[in-house]
Design a protein around this motif. Structure first.
Motif, mmCIF file in Angstrom:
data_model
loop_
_atom_site.group_PDB
_atom_site.id
_atom_site.type_symbol
_atom_site.label_atom_id
_atom_site.label_comp_id
_atom_site.label_asym_id
_atom_site.label_seq_id
_atom_site.Cartn_x
_atom_site.Cartn_y
_atom_site.Cartn_z
ATOM 1 N N MET A 1 0.797 -1.268 -0.043
ATOM 2 C CA MET A 1 0.197 -0.009 0.019
ATOM 3 C C MET A 1 0.893 1.301 -0.047
ATOM 4 N N ASP A 2 2.164 1.211 0.173
ATOM 5 C CA ASP A 2 2.982 2.440 0.095
ATOM 6 C C ASP A 2 3.272 2.452 -1.398
ATOM 7 N N TRP B 1 -8.081 -1.338 -4.029
ATOM 8 C CA TRP B 1 -8.299 -0.915 -2.737
ATOM 9 C C TRP B 1 -9.512 -1.742 -2.183
ATOM 10 N N GLN C 1 -3.126 1.602 7.850
ATOM 11 C CA GLN C 1 -2.757 2.190 6.848
ATOM 12 C C GLN C 1 -3.637 1.990 5.462
ATOM 13 N N TRP C 2 -4.336 1.073 5.502
ATOM 14 C CA TRP C 2 -5.421 1.113 4.402
ATOM 15 C C TRP C 2 -6.387 2.671 4.470
ATOM 16 N N LYS D 1 -5.603 5.152 5.636
ATOM 17 C CA LYS D 1 -4.442 6.454 5.530
ATOM 18 C C LYS D 1 -4.200 6.513 4.008
ATOM 19 N N SER D 2 -4.152 5.435 3.311
ATOM 20 C CA SER D 2 -3.353 5.550 1.979
ATOM 21 C C SER D 2 -4.273 5.257 1.066
#
Length: 671
Positions: free
Chosen positions: A393-394, A407, A456-457, A459-460
């Motif tokens: 995810m980065d 996603w 993280q999901w 946020k990204s």
């Protein structure tokens, strides 16, 4: 005078002495007179053989001179051989210089070039690093150029292209039988096929998939009034529910056009439409729906008994018939198509990487099973590690609709991993204290990983997956206990619901903290309010099935009486737009909340399961079972044709895996 002329003069004058000398002046004069004559004969064809540079590989292997004719050369036509074209590389030029600059293709060009130099250079140490970074192109532009390039080619060119590929390339070299070893970082389907539509069936061909990919639907239409009514009911009411996680709306905007030419699929669609009408209008009996269901079932059984069947068509028909079973009160032994559709999807090799229809069917099957596993504390039958999900995810560089799909797949994967983790928590009995402490530490590390994935999901994820508007309860005039959330896209709403459900599951499965601790209860309450607020603001009736399941999970975490009463009102509002029976859900919630007016009868997990509470009621539960947590997922033993208790017993025959490129219908492309 050349040798040939000299030989002829000697043959005509045998008495002339060969040793007779000629004066130098005469020799020079004769040579001077011959020079211009030699220049005049330069137009005559030279007898020296011209070297062939672009001949076919077939003539080269036969050591024949090729006339370099396009399509099929003269030698191959004469001997009725396949004229194979290609390039033989000998790697003689080994100079080490900067790679050439790739000229940008002008806008509107109909010719595209495929550069394999990077692939070749990667076979050598340091070769790939000398190339500049690849500039990504628009997928839509590539598809358009590919379409125009096929149109621009002539019949002979197309025939030569397909025949040469069919005899010089073997897709069986790719080991796709074991998905655990598959490299999901590369789109293997795009590398192993040339014909649009074959990516849906990598081990063979599908005429149905090719029709969809090439938009070759006929101009058929329904002329019968009764069938027209059933067909409209499917398109307007049932299809949108199947397309809840599909931005392309395959079952609403695409499949109906092509089902008109496929009797088996058409009967399945009509059966769902008839079932919907029988649920919303008592004047429509259930007899017509069952008749169409039985006819479609028999057609499907006949198809799976044929080794040369169209597996894509069978999987789609089985999926529709499985959804019919979720709308019906059939006995457990008659509900075979949900497990059958799962087995056919796995037979087709569909994962999250499969584009179009295959990916849509995969998401429908996975999301239905996932919601069942959440409700009954089951483990999934399909290992999420084999779904082909890219969890980086980065460094996600995708854009557009494919980004939203990726996603959505990621949150499904995270939710599935948490469901499996929660189902395995009760496996620490009989261990020593040291082993239990070590196991708790390992479990907490795993729990922390999944919790960080959720962070993280959120946020990204791209802006299209995030709320467009968000109001706290005190900011609204509705006096609601829940926030007002606005999300535009339907797949984004579903992804957000799965995100909040995953958070609730994590709050209930922390190995070091009880679900009744203050922090975990606050986590449950927060995400439960988010789910209720999002569902209350969503007016899309196609999401009613998923909304009911997620709302029931969230409602169990509510503590305030006002919030509980508001949830009951949300259930009643959803009931007006769907055929689902929600009374058993509300009765069960009243018991969980310890309301005085709770239903006097105890609702067992089997009764809730065999009602219309879940999306997959064909997964039968024994009435003798005391707790749903003690049961296992029925798809674990029935969701694959390799299992002993596989579906379609007595009818199923393994498909004959044709060589994908040997089965091309060249005539279809030459018309």
């Amino acid at each position: 005078m050349n040798l040939r002329t000299s030989a002829k003069s000697q043959a005509r004058s045998p008495t002339v002495d060969s040793k007779t000398s000629t004066p130098k002046s005469q020799t020079s004069d004769s040579q001077s007179t011959l020079r211009p004559r030699r220049k005049k004969t330069t137009g005559i064809a030279d007898t020296k053989a011209k070297r062939v540079r672009t001949g076919c590989l077939t003539c080269r292997e036969r050591h024949l001179k090729c006339d370099e004719a396009l399509g099929r050369c003269h030698n191959c036509r004469k001997s009725n051989r396949i004229c194979r074209r290609g390039v033989r590389l000998n790697f003689i030029d080994i100079q080490n210089v900067a790679p050439p600059h790739v000229v940008a293709r002008p806008h509107g060009a109909k010719v595209t070039f495929r550069d394999d130099s990077r692939l070749i250079a990667s076979e050598y140490v340091g070769g790939f690093e000398k190339y500049p970074p690849v500039q990504p192109e628009s997928p839509a532009e590539e598809q358009r150029l590919l379409h125009h390039s096929f149109e621009a080619m002539g019949p002979d060119d197309l025939t030569s292209l397909f025949q040469s590929v069919a005899h010089s390339f073997d897709p069986l070299d790719f080991d796709i039988s074991n998905p655990d070893n598959a490299d999901f970082g590369t789109d293997v389907w795009q590398q192993s096929h040339l014909v649009p539509g074959d990516e849906l069936l990598p081990h063979g061909t599908s005429n149905f998939a090719r029709k969809l990919a090439k938009n070759e639907g006929s101009h058929s239409f329904i002329a019968d009034p009764d069938r027209m009514l059933l067909f409209r009911a499917f398109v307007e009411h049932v299809g949108p529910r199947l397309d809840a996680m599909d931005a392309m709306n395959h079952f609403t905007h695409i499949i109906p056009y092509y089902a008109l030419d496929e009797p088996m699929l058409l009967k399945a669609l009509l059966a769902c439409g008839a079932r919907h009408l029988s649920l919303v209008d008592s004047s429509h009996g259930d007899g017509k729906a069952m008749q169409l269901y039985d006819e479609a079932t028999q057609d499907l059984l006949n198809s799976v008994h044929d080794s040369n069947r169209d597996s894509v068509l069978c999987a789609v028909a089985a999926l529709v018939l499985g959804f019919f079973e979720t709308m019906s009160s059939l006995s457990s032994h008659r509900k075979v198509h949900i497990a059958g559709s799962r087995a056919l999807i796995r037979e087709c090799g569909w994962t999250s990487k499969t584009p179009g229809l295959g990916g849509a069917c995969f998401r429908i099957s996975i999301s239905a099973e996932l919601l069942n596993c959440v409700r009954y504390n089951w483990s999934l039958s399909w290992d999420p590690n084999t779904w082909g999900i890219d969890m980086d995810m980065d460094h996600c560089h995708t854009s557009g609709g494919s980004s939203d799909d990726s996603w959505s797949h990621r949150i499904l994967y995270i939710c599935a991993k948490v469901v499996i983790f929660q189902a395995s928590l009760c496996q620490s009995q009989g261990l020593s204290n040291d082993a239990v402490r070590a196991q708790l530490n390992d479990r907490f590390q795993e729990w922390s990983l999944y919790n960080s994935w959720c962070d993280q999901w959120e946020k990204s994820a791209p802006k299209s997956m995030a709320p467009l508007g968000y109001l706290q309860p005190w900011q609204t005039s509705s006096k609601s206990a829940f926030p007002e959330v606005m999300i535009l896209k339907r797949p984004a709403i579903v992804a957000r619901l799965f995100f909040h459900v995953t958070r609730i599951l994590l709050s209930k499965s922390n190995p070091l903290q009880s679900e009744f601790d203050g922090d975990m209860r606050g986590m449950q309450r927060t995400h439960a309010h988010e789910i209720c607020g999002l569902i209350a603001c969503t007016k899309d009736r196609s999401l009613s099935d998923i909304s009911l399941r997620c709302l029931a999970i969230a409602a169990e975490c509510l503590e305030a009486r006002s919030a509980q009463e508001e949830v009951i009102g949300i259930f009643d509002a959803i009931a007006k737009t769907t055929t689902s029976n929600i009374e058993s859900i509300k009765d069960d919630l009243r018991q969980i909340w310890s309301w005085v007016d709770a239903h006097p009868d105890t609702v067992t997990p089997a009764q809730m399961h065999n009602h219309y509470y879940e999306l997959d009621p064909s997964l039968a539960i024994s009435e003798a079972s005391g707790s749903s947590s003690d049961l296992c997922n029925p798809l674990t033993t029935t969701g694959d044709f390799s299992m002993e208790n596989h579906p379609y017993q007595g009818y199923y025959v393994p498909p004959h895996h044709h060589h994908a490129l040997d089965q091309y219908d060249y005539g279809a492309y030459l018309m």
